[in-house]
Design an enzyme around this catalytic site. Structure first.
Site, PDB file in Angstrom:
ATOM      1  N   TYR A  58       0.823  -1.223   0.000  1.00  0.00           N
ATOM      2  CA  TYR A  58       0.000   0.000   0.000  1.00  0.00           C
ATOM      3  C   TYR A  58       0.855   1.271   0.000  1.00  0.00           C
ATOM      4  O   TYR A  58       0.330   2.367  -0.138  1.00  0.00           O
ATOM      5  CB  TYR A  58      -0.938   0.033   1.225  1.00  0.00           C
ATOM      6  N   HIS A 119       1.548 -11.718   2.101  1.00  0.00           N
ATOM      7  CA  HIS A 119       0.365 -11.087   1.491  1.00  0.00           C
ATOM      8  C   HIS A 119      -0.398 -12.054   0.580  1.00  0.00           C
ATOM      9  O   HIS A 119      -1.600 -11.924   0.394  1.00  0.00           O
ATOM     10  CB  HIS A 119       0.792  -9.841   0.700  1.00  0.00           C
ATOM     11  N   SER A 150      -2.129 -14.466   4.118  1.00  0.00           N
ATOM     12  CA  SER A 150      -3.272 -13.786   3.525  1.00  0.00           C
ATOM     13  C   SER A 150      -3.538 -14.381   2.156  1.00  0.00           C
ATOM     14  O   SER A 150      -2.605 -14.727   1.426  1.00  0.00           O
ATOM     15  CB  SER A 150      -2.967 -12.285   3.403  1.00  0.00           C
ATOM     16  N   ARG A 247     -17.669   8.249   8.198  1.00  0.00           N
ATOM     17  CA  ARG A 247     -17.798   6.790   8.022  1.00  0.00           C
ATOM     18  C   ARG A 247     -16.812   6.037   8.921  1.00  0.00           C
ATOM     19  O   ARG A 247     -17.104   4.935   9.373  1.00  0.00           O
ATOM     20  CB  ARG A 247     -17.607   6.406   6.547  1.00  0.00           C
TER      21      ARG A 247
HETATM   22  N1  NAP Z   1      -4.853  -9.022   2.039  1.00  0.00           N
HETATM   23  C1  NAP Z   1      -5.339  -8.544   0.924  1.00  0.00           C
HETATM   24  O1  NAP Z   1      -5.073  -9.042  -0.183  1.00  0.00           O
HETATM   25  C2  NAP Z   1      -6.245  -7.365   0.977  1.00  0.00           C
HETATM   26  C3  NAP Z   1      -6.955  -6.966  -0.160  1.00  0.00           C
HETATM   27  C4  NAP Z   1      -7.791  -5.866  -0.060  1.00  0.00           C
HETATM   28  C5  NAP Z   1      -7.932  -5.194   1.154  1.00  0.00           C
HETATM   29  N2  NAP Z   1      -7.201  -5.583   2.241  1.00  0.00           N
HETATM   30  C6  NAP Z   1      -7.287  -4.900   3.554  1.00  0.00           C
HETATM   31  O2  NAP Z   1      -8.665  -4.872   3.958  1.00  0.00           O
HETATM   32  C7  NAP Z   1      -9.082  -3.511   4.125  1.00  0.00           C
HETATM   33  C8  NAP Z   1     -10.541  -3.347   3.774  1.00  0.00           C
HETATM   34  O3  NAP Z   1     -10.805  -3.771   2.449  1.00  0.00           O
HETATM   35  P1  NAP Z   1     -11.071  -2.762   1.241  1.00  0.00           P
HETATM   36  O4  NAP Z   1     -10.439  -1.459   1.523  1.00  0.00           O
HETATM   37  O5  NAP Z   1     -10.678  -3.441   0.003  1.00  0.00           O
HETATM   38  O6  NAP Z   1     -12.657  -2.645   1.177  1.00  0.00           O
HETATM   39  P2  NAP Z   1     -13.871  -2.357   2.195  1.00  0.00           P
HETATM   40  O7  NAP Z   1     -13.376  -1.965   3.525  1.00  0.00           O
HETATM   41  O8  NAP Z   1     -14.816  -3.485   2.064  1.00  0.00           O
HETATM   42  O9  NAP Z   1     -14.586  -1.124   1.492  1.00  0.00           O
HETATM   43  C9  NAP Z   1     -13.966   0.115   1.335  1.00  0.00           C
HETATM   44  C10 NAP Z   1     -14.838   0.971   0.429  1.00  0.00           C
HETATM   45  O10 NAP Z   1     -16.092   1.220   1.041  1.00  0.00           O
HETATM   46  C11 NAP Z   1     -16.288   2.634   1.216  1.00  0.00           C
HETATM   47  N3  NAP Z   1     -16.911   2.784   2.527  1.00  0.00           N
HETATM   48  C12 NAP Z   1     -16.337   2.578   3.742  1.00  0.00           C
HETATM   49  N4  NAP Z   1     -17.248   2.720   4.728  1.00  0.00           N
HETATM   50  C13 NAP Z   1     -18.410   3.024   4.134  1.00  0.00           C
HETATM   51  C14 NAP Z   1     -19.708   3.294   4.620  1.00  0.00           C
HETATM   52  N5  NAP Z   1     -19.982   3.221   5.926  1.00  0.00           N
HETATM   53  N6  NAP Z   1     -20.674   3.610   3.725  1.00  0.00           N
HETATM   54  C15 NAP Z   1     -20.398   3.657   2.393  1.00  0.00           C
HETATM   55  N7  NAP Z   1     -19.194   3.387   1.863  1.00  0.00           N
HETATM   56  C16 NAP Z   1     -18.206   3.077   2.727  1.00  0.00           C
HETATM   57  C17 NAP Z   1     -14.914   3.246   1.132  1.00  0.00           C
HETATM   58  O11 NAP Z   1     -14.983   4.560   0.623  1.00  0.00           O
HETATM   59  P3  NAP Z   1     -14.471   5.819   1.505  1.00  0.00           P
HETATM   60  O12 NAP Z   1     -13.017   5.574   1.795  1.00  0.00           O
HETATM   61  O13 NAP Z   1     -14.716   6.980   0.599  1.00  0.00           O
HETATM   62  O14 NAP Z   1     -15.326   5.837   2.746  1.00  0.00           O
HETATM   63  C18 NAP Z   1     -14.229   2.310   0.122  1.00  0.00           C
HETATM   64  O15 NAP Z   1     -14.601   2.669  -1.190  1.00  0.00           O
HETATM   65  C19 NAP Z   1      -8.122  -2.762   3.200  1.00  0.00           C
HETATM   66  O16 NAP Z   1      -8.123  -1.381   3.401  1.00  0.00           O
HETATM   67  C20 NAP Z   1      -6.822  -3.451   3.500  1.00  0.00           C
HETATM   68  O17 NAP Z   1      -6.301  -3.019   4.735  1.00  0.00           O
HETATM   69  C21 NAP Z   1      -6.373  -6.674   2.166  1.00  0.00           C
END
Ligand code: NAP
Length: 284
Positions: A58, A119, A150, A247
Site C-alpha cells: 500500500y 500477502h 493472507s 464513516r
Molecule cells: N490481504 C489482501 O489481499 C487485501 C486486499 C484488499 C484489502 N485488504 C485490507 O482490507 C481492508 C478493507 O478492504 P477494502 O479497503 O478493500 O474494502 P472495504 O473496507 O470493504 O470497502 C472500502 C470501500 O467502502 C467505502 N466505505 C467505507 N465505509 C463506508 C460506509 N460506511 N458507507 C459507504 N461506503 C463506505 C470506502 O470509501 P471511503 O473511503 O470513501 O469511505 C471504500 O470505497 C483494506 O483497506 C486493507 O487493509 C487486504
C-alpha cells in the site's frame, strides 16, 4: 462437530494460538495516499480504533506508523495499546523476505510488528516454504510478534499442515456475505487459524442489495454497519477502510446491536463468489 469460535478477551480482542491477542476491529488503509493514511489513522484512533492494517504494497506504512506514534505521544497512550499489521509484498527468497521485513519496520518506525502476513501464496510450494521460514525466524528474533498469511486457499493451508510447520495465527481473506469461502473458513477454524476479513464491506459494491436494504431499515442501522456486524458475529476480525471521518466513526459503532438468527441466515444466503479485488486463493 461445529468449529470452535475464537475466544474473546474482556476488552474485545481475540486470543491467538501463540498467546497474543488481536483487536477484532481495525482500520484498513488500502489505496490511501500518504495524507489520507495519516489523517484516517488519526481519525480512527480518535474514534477508539486500536488496530491498523497496512502493507508494503500500500506504500503507506510510513504515514500509518507516524500517525500512531504521534497520536500516542500526544494522548499519553502507551504505544503497545495500538496493534499494527503489515504484509510482505513479494515472495521470492528467504533473504529477500528477511530484508523486506526489516525495511518495513524501518518505514513504520517500529521495532516489531504486532502481526505480519505473507500477502499472498503466489510463488509455488518451495517459495512459500522459504518465505514462511523467513517469517518464523524473524519472529524468533523478536521482529514480529505474531505471523500469519493472507489469501491462502484451502490447499495452501493444507500444505502447511502437511509440512508440519508452525501454523499461521491468522488467514486474511476476502470475506463478506457475498464472498463466504466456506472451505477456507472451515479448514482455518478447525486448525485454530483466525479468519480476518478483508473487503468486509464488499468494497461498497452491494450496498443496494434488497436483503441488505431490508435489514438495514429493520435495524435502523446504516448499510455498512450491517455488513460489519455480520463479520463480527461470525467471529472474524474486520478491517473496514474509509477515508471519510464520518464513516470512520459509523463503521466503529457496532457494539450496541445484534443481528438475529434469521437476519444472519438471510445474509449467509447471499454468497455469489463476488470478487471485489484480486482472487489468488487457487494459485499453484
Ligand atoms: N490481504 C489482501 O489481499 C487485501 C486486499 C484488499 C484489502 N485488504 C485490507 O482490507 C481492508 C478493507 O478492504 P477494502 O479497503 O478493500 O474494502 P472495504 O473496507 O470493504 O470497502 C472500502 C470501500 O467502502 C467505502 N466505505 C467505507 N465505509 C463506508 C460506509 N460506511 N458507507 C459507504 N461506503 C463506505 C470506502 O470509501 P471511503 O473511503 O470513501 O469511505 C471504500 O470505497 C483494506 O483497506 C486493507 O487493509 C487486504
Amino acid at each position: 462437530m461445529p468449529a470452535p469460535t475464537p475466544v474473546k478477551t474482556s476488552d474485545g480482542r481475540l486470543k491467538m494460538r501463540d498467546g497474543n491477542s488481536i483487536p477484532q476491529f481495525g482500520l484498513g488503509v488500502y489505496e490511501m495516499n500518504d495524507q489520507e493514511a495519516y489523517d484516517s489513522t488519526r481519525a480512527a484512533l480518535d474514534a477508539g480504533y486500536k488496530h491498523v492494517d497496512t502493507a508494503e504494497w500500500y506504500e503507506n506504512e510510513e504515514p500509518c506508523g507516524r500517525a500512531i506514534n504521534e497520536w500516542c505521544k500526544e494522548t499519553g497512550t502507551p504505544r503497545s495499546e495500538i496493534f499494527l499489521t503489515s504484509k510482505l509484498m513479494h515472495n521470492k527468497t528467504y533473504e529477500q523476505a528477511s530484508a523486506d521485513i526489516r525495511k518495513s519496520l524501518k518505514r513504520a518506525q517500529v521495532d516489531t510488528f504486532d502481526l505480519y502476513l505473507m500477502h499472498s501464496p503466489i510463488g509455488g510450494p518451495e517459495i512459500r516454504k522459504n518465505i514462511w521460514r523467513a517469517l518464523v525466524d524473524a519472529k524468533k528474533e523478536g521482529l514480529l510478534k505474531s505471523i500469519g498469511v493472507s489469501n491462502f486457499g484451502k490447499k495452501h493451508i493444507q500444505e502447511m499442515i502437511d509440512q508440519k510447520v508452525e501454523l499461521p495465527v491468522v488467514n486474511q481473506i476476502d470475506l463478506h456475505p457475498f464472498m463466504r469461502h466456506p472451505e477456507i473458513v472451515e479448514i482455518c477454524e478447525q486448525n485454530d487459524i483466525i479468519l480476518e476479513a478483508w473487503g468486509p464491506l464488499a468494497r461498497a459494491m452491494r450496498f443496494n442489495h434488497p436483503s441488505i436494504q431490508k435489514i438495514s431499515k429493520a435495524k435502523g442501522r446504516d448499510v455498512g454497519q450491517i455488513f460489519l456486524r455480520w463479520g463480527l458475529q461470525h467471529g472474524f476480525i474486520i478491517i473496514p477502510k474509509s477515508v471519510n471521518p464520518k464513516r470512520i466513526v459509523s463503521n466503529s459503532q457496532l457494539f450496541d446491536f445484534e443481528l438475529d438468527a434469521d437476519e444472519m441466515k438471510e445474509l449467509d444466503g447471499l454468497d455469489e463468489y463476488l470478487v471485489t479485488d484480486w482472487d489468488v486463493v487457487d494459485v499453484e
